[in-house]
Design a protein around this motif. Sequence first.
Motif: not given
Length: 94
Positions: A24, A75-76, A78-83, A86
């Motif tokens: 990643h 949004n970026f 938020r998506e980074l934190r979710q990734a 995971r």
Amino acid sequence: METRISSKGQITIPSEIRRQLKIHTGDALLVKSVGENTIMLELKKKALPGSQETGEDILKATAGLWKDRTDINENFIRELRQADHRRLEELLGE
């Protein structure tokens, strides 16, 4: 698969290989010369919670990585934190 070296000395690892090896953005790779015309890339083992790697070590290793990014917004992040969440679950086997 073939890839080329950029004018900055960078290479692109094909997405199929990155997915297969679970590589990643931000992961560290060790580069070794193996023979006259061969190099080897090895995914550096990730530090797990409770390891000896400190927050300061992580900050020093990653300082300045995003300095040229212009697309960082809520949004970026938020998506980074979710990734990241995971990936942590994957590392911990949850």
